[in-house]
Design a protein around this motif. Structure first.
Motif, short mmCIF file in Angstrom:
data_model
loop_
_atom_site.label_atom_id
_atom_site.label_comp_id
_atom_site.label_asym_id
_atom_site.label_seq_id
_atom_site.Cartn_x
_atom_site.Cartn_y
_atom_site.Cartn_z
N GLU A 33 0.83 -1.21 0.00
CA GLU A 33 0.00 0.00 0.00
C GLU A 33 0.87 1.26 0.00
N ALA A 34 1.95 1.23 0.74
CA ALA A 34 2.84 2.39 0.80
C ALA A 34 3.45 2.69 -0.57
N PHE A 35 3.87 1.66 -1.28
CA PHE A 35 4.42 1.86 -2.62
C PHE A 35 3.37 2.40 -3.58
N THR A 36 2.18 1.85 -3.52
CA THR A 36 1.10 2.33 -4.39
C THR A 36 0.79 3.79 -4.10
N LEU A 37 0.74 4.15 -2.83
CA LEU A 37 0.46 5.54 -2.47
C LEU A 37 1.59 6.47 -2.86
N PHE A 38 2.82 5.99 -2.74
CA PHE A 38 3.96 6.79 -3.17
C PHE A 38 3.89 7.07 -4.67
N PHE A 39 3.61 6.04 -5.44
CA PHE A 39 3.52 6.21 -6.89
C PHE A 39 2.29 7.03 -7.29
N ALA A 40 1.19 6.85 -6.58
CA ALA A 40 -0.03 7.59 -6.90
C ALA A 40 0.11 9.07 -6.57
N ASN A 41 1.01 9.41 -5.66
CA ASN A 41 1.19 10.81 -5.26
C ASN A 41 2.25 11.52 -6.09
N ALA A 42 2.84 10.85 -7.04
CA ALA A 42 3.89 11.45 -7.86
C ALA A 42 3.32 12.57 -8.73
N ASP A 43 4.21 13.47 -9.13
CA ASP A 43 3.81 14.53 -10.05
C ASP A 43 3.40 13.92 -11.38
N LEU A 44 2.50 14.60 -12.06
CA LEU A 44 1.98 14.08 -13.32
C LEU A 44 3.09 13.94 -14.36
N SER A 45 4.12 14.78 -14.30
CA SER A 45 5.21 14.67 -15.27
C SER A 45 6.02 13.38 -15.05
N ASP A 46 6.14 12.94 -13.80
CA ASP A 46 6.89 11.71 -13.49
C ASP A 46 6.00 10.48 -13.46
N PHE A 47 4.71 10.68 -13.45
CA PHE A 47 3.76 9.60 -13.17
C PHE A 47 3.87 8.45 -14.15
N PHE A 48 3.84 8.71 -15.44
CA PHE A 48 3.84 7.62 -16.42
C PHE A 48 5.20 6.96 -16.54
N GLY A 49 6.27 7.66 -16.24
CA GLY A 49 7.59 7.03 -16.19
C GLY A 49 7.69 6.05 -15.03
N ILE A 50 7.08 6.40 -13.92
CA ILE A 50 7.07 5.52 -12.75
C ILE A 50 6.29 4.25 -13.04
N LEU A 51 5.21 4.38 -13.79
CA LEU A 51 4.37 3.22 -14.08
C LEU A 51 5.11 2.14 -14.87
#
Length: 106
Positions: A33-51
């Motif tokens: 859950e912590a990892f999902t929340l960390f990734f879900a809280n990322a900036d939109l510019s970094d979001f799809f790279g994180i995915l």
């Protein structure tokens, strides 16, 4: 489909929601859950790279991104969306069992 089926489905959904809400904050936030929340809280510019590098299914993280922006980061708010999904799944299983097996199985 008659009204009885919809009433049963509504009862299944309501009982699921009530029972899960009672125990929603019983355990602390887990590692996944912590990892999902960390990734879900990322900036939109970094979001799809994180995915691309995340090991969890991306659709849930994509849905969680606006959810945490809208409702915040409390244990209740971040667990409420999965609670709704799992309650809907219980209703879908009822209809699946009823259709392919019997009313009793549903």
């Amino acid at each position: 489909m008659n009204r009885t089926n919809y009433f049963i489905a509504l009862c299944i959904f309501a009982v699921n929601v009530v029972l899960k809400v009672i125990f929603i904050a019983e355990t602390p936030i887990g590692v996944d859950e912590a990892f999902t929340l960390f990734f879900a809280n990322a900036d939109l510019s970094d979001f799809f790279g994180i995915l691309e590098t995340e090991n969890n299914p991306p659709l849930f993280t994509i849905i969680m991104h606006p959810w945490v922006k809208l409702f915040g980061f409390s244990e209740f708010s971040v667990r409420f969306l999965p609670l709704i999904f799992s309650s809907i799944t219980a209703v879908a299983l009822y209809f699946f069992g009823k259709r392919f097996f019997s009313h009793f199985v549903g």
